[in-house]
Design a protein around this motif. Sequence first.
Motif, PDB file in Angstrom:
ATOM      1  N   MET A 110     -10.120  41.779 -18.472  1.00 55.42           N
ATOM      2  CA  MET A 110      -9.076  40.776 -18.651  1.00 55.42           C
ATOM      3  C   MET A 110      -9.751  39.414 -18.466  1.00 55.42           C
ATOM      4  O   MET A 110     -10.501  39.221 -17.494  1.00 55.42           O
ATOM      5  N   VAL A 111      -9.530  38.500 -19.397  1.00 58.39           N
ATOM      6  CA  VAL A 111     -10.116  37.164 -19.305  1.00 58.39           C
ATOM      7  C   VAL A 111      -8.998  36.126 -19.299  1.00 58.39           C
ATOM      8  O   VAL A 111      -8.097  36.171 -20.140  1.00 58.39           O
ATOM      9  N   ILE A 112      -9.047  35.204 -18.346  1.00 56.68           N
ATOM     10  CA  ILE A 112      -8.050  34.127 -18.241  1.00 56.68           C
ATOM     11  C   ILE A 112      -8.782  32.812 -18.042  1.00 56.68           C
ATOM     12  O   ILE A 112      -9.780  32.758 -17.303  1.00 56.68           O
ATOM     13  N   GLY A 113      -8.326  31.755 -18.672  1.00 54.32           N
ATOM     14  CA  GLY A 113      -8.957  30.458 -18.460  1.00 54.32           C
ATOM     15  C   GLY A 113      -8.153  29.310 -19.022  1.00 54.32           C
ATOM     16  O   GLY A 113      -7.175  29.508 -19.755  1.00 54.32           O
ATOM     17  N   GLN A 114      -8.560  28.102 -18.665  1.00 57.29           N
ATOM     18  CA  GLN A 114      -7.926  26.893 -19.201  1.00 57.29           C
ATOM     19  C   GLN A 114      -8.642  26.449 -20.464  1.00 57.29           C
ATOM     20  O   GLN A 114      -9.872  26.492 -20.525  1.00 57.29           O
ATOM     21  N   GLU A 115      -7.884  26.067 -21.460  1.00 57.30           N
ATOM     22  CA  GLU A 115      -8.442  25.528 -22.704  1.00 57.30           C
ATOM     23  C   GLU A 115      -7.990  24.083 -22.830  1.00 57.30           C
ATOM     24  O   GLU A 115      -6.787  23.800 -22.843  1.00 57.30           O
ATOM     25  N   LYS A 116      -8.959  23.159 -22.924  1.00 54.50           N
ATOM     26  CA  LYS A 116      -8.636  21.730 -23.025  1.00 54.50           C
ATOM     27  C   LYS A 116      -8.355  21.294 -24.460  1.00 54.50           C
ATOM     28  O   LYS A 116      -7.642  20.324 -24.690  1.00 54.50           O
ATOM     29  N   GLY A 117      -8.972  21.968 -25.426  1.00 53.63           N
ATOM     30  CA  GLY A 117      -8.862  21.536 -26.822  1.00 53.63           C
ATOM     31  C   GLY A 117     -10.014  20.633 -27.203  1.00 53.63           C
ATOM     32  O   GLY A 117     -10.504  19.849 -26.386  1.00 53.63           O
ATOM     33  N   SER A 118     -10.461  20.767 -28.463  1.00 50.29           N
ATOM     34  CA  SER A 118     -11.648  20.033 -28.915  1.00 50.29           C
ATOM     35  C   SER A 118     -11.340  18.826 -29.798  1.00 50.29           C
ATOM     36  O   SER A 118     -12.213  18.018 -30.074  1.00 50.29           O
ATOM     37  N   ASP A 119     -10.111  18.712 -30.279  1.00 50.88           N
ATOM     38  CA  ASP A 119      -9.717  17.533 -31.059  1.00 50.88           C
ATOM     39  C   ASP A 119      -8.322  17.101 -30.608  1.00 50.88           C
ATOM     40  O   ASP A 119      -7.706  17.755 -29.755  1.00 50.88           O
ATOM     41  N   THR A 120      -7.827  16.011 -31.180  1.00 50.07           N
ATOM     42  CA  THR A 120      -6.553  15.449 -30.715  1.00 50.07           C
ATOM     43  C   THR A 120      -5.413  16.456 -30.805  1.00 50.07           C
ATOM     44  O   THR A 120      -4.641  16.631 -29.854  1.00 50.07           O
ATOM     45  N   HIS A 121      -5.299  17.124 -31.942  1.00 49.89           N
ATOM     46  CA  HIS A 121      -4.213  18.095 -32.127  1.00 49.89           C
ATOM     47  C   HIS A 121      -4.291  19.218 -31.093  1.00 49.89           C
ATOM     48  O   HIS A 121      -3.294  19.581 -30.461  1.00 49.89           O
ATOM     49  N   ALA A 122      -5.501  19.757 -30.907  1.00 50.08           N
ATOM     50  CA  ALA A 122      -5.680  20.866 -29.963  1.00 50.08           C
ATOM     51  C   ALA A 122      -5.458  20.409 -28.522  1.00 50.08           C
ATOM     52  O   ALA A 122      -4.905  21.154 -27.704  1.00 50.08           O
ATOM     53  N   ARG A 123      -5.883  19.182 -28.205  1.00 51.22           N
ATOM     54  CA  ARG A 123      -5.702  18.686 -26.836  1.00 51.22           C
ATOM     55  C   ARG A 123      -4.227  18.541 -26.499  1.00 51.22           C
ATOM     56  O   ARG A 123      -3.793  18.855 -25.389  1.00 51.22           O
ATOM     57  N   VAL A 124      -3.449  18.056 -27.452  1.00 55.09           N
ATOM     58  CA  VAL A 124      -2.002  17.931 -27.228  1.00 55.09           C
ATOM     59  C   VAL A 124      -1.379  19.314 -27.097  1.00 55.09           C
ATOM     60  O   VAL A 124      -0.558  19.573 -26.206  1.00 55.09           O
ATOM     61  N   LYS A 125      -1.764  20.227 -27.982  1.00 54.61           N
ATOM     62  CA  LYS A 125      -1.233  21.597 -27.949  1.00 54.61           C
ATOM     63  C   LYS A 125      -1.506  22.263 -26.604  1.00 54.61           C
ATOM     64  O   LYS A 125      -0.628  22.923 -26.034  1.00 54.61           O
TER      65      LYS A 125
END
Length: 318
Positions: A110-125
């Motif tokens: 099982m893998v769990i983690g935080q994703e920050k996003g690599s561009d503006t759209h992904a960061r907001v998401k």
Amino acid sequence: MHNFLDFEKPIAELEGKIEELRHLSDSGDMNIAEEVTKLQGKADRLLRQTYARLTAWQKSQVARHPDRPHFRHYIEQLVDDFTPLAGDRAFAEDAAIVGGIGRFRGYSVMVIGQEKGSDTHARVKHNFGMARPEGYRKAQRLMEMADRFGLPLITLVDTAGAYPGIGAEERGQSQAIARSIEVSLGMKVPVISVIIGEGGSGGAIALASANSVIMLEHSIYSVISPEGCASILWRSGDQAKEAAEALKLTAQDLKKLGVIDEVVAEPLGGAHRGADTTITAVGDVVERLLVEMRRKDGTVLKQQRRDKFLGMGQKGLS
């Protein structure tokens, strides 16, 4: 070209000159390979000297570098057949925390983690990797599932902290974090946590109550961000550099203090200059620890984890 940090300006200037000379050389105007080689050697030496004496504040900047590999990059390279699992079964899906089942080098995990996003759209998401209570409740659900089915848990931490908005507080942010820690400490499967960028406050410890906590060489892990600490102590963010030094938030400091167990070296110039190399190095350490922990009984793993955290801060006390 790399995104250069403020303290890397001399390196940026040298690498800019190298690029210009290479362009001239490619156009056939002159043979300047020797000059390029000389400048490249100088740039490499400067990079090595700079990264050999980074301050805590500079390490904080490296840990936050926008090109640093994120959770999804580790999943893509290390985990086969990753199946994300969504929702807390109570309120909503929180994209700041991503989790699911997959196969890590032949082991079901099982893998769990935080994703920050690599561009503006992904960061907001992904809300810049700052989870709301439903994100931590999803993490609890996945932790309990991993424990039930005997799946080792691997967590990848990269967050500035839990989301501090009014709605998050109204829905029980602190309780959600505390409950995540409680569930993690009660598991009878191996739990391995890796700080891959920022390890901010309760938002990080909610996923990092592990048997073994690993940090990348230039990552940070702290009860509060340097800016947050400065704003409380000095009523101004201008003292963030001083706060970073006082917080002892670097991997090297935390290893000495016994808060973390192992430091994984990064390529020269930081993980963003060699993402594949960094991810492979993390995978190698996690695999070694997983093999060691799988030999131990679940009750022993649970007790070891609890003793590890209860023993923190005891050094030097009579």
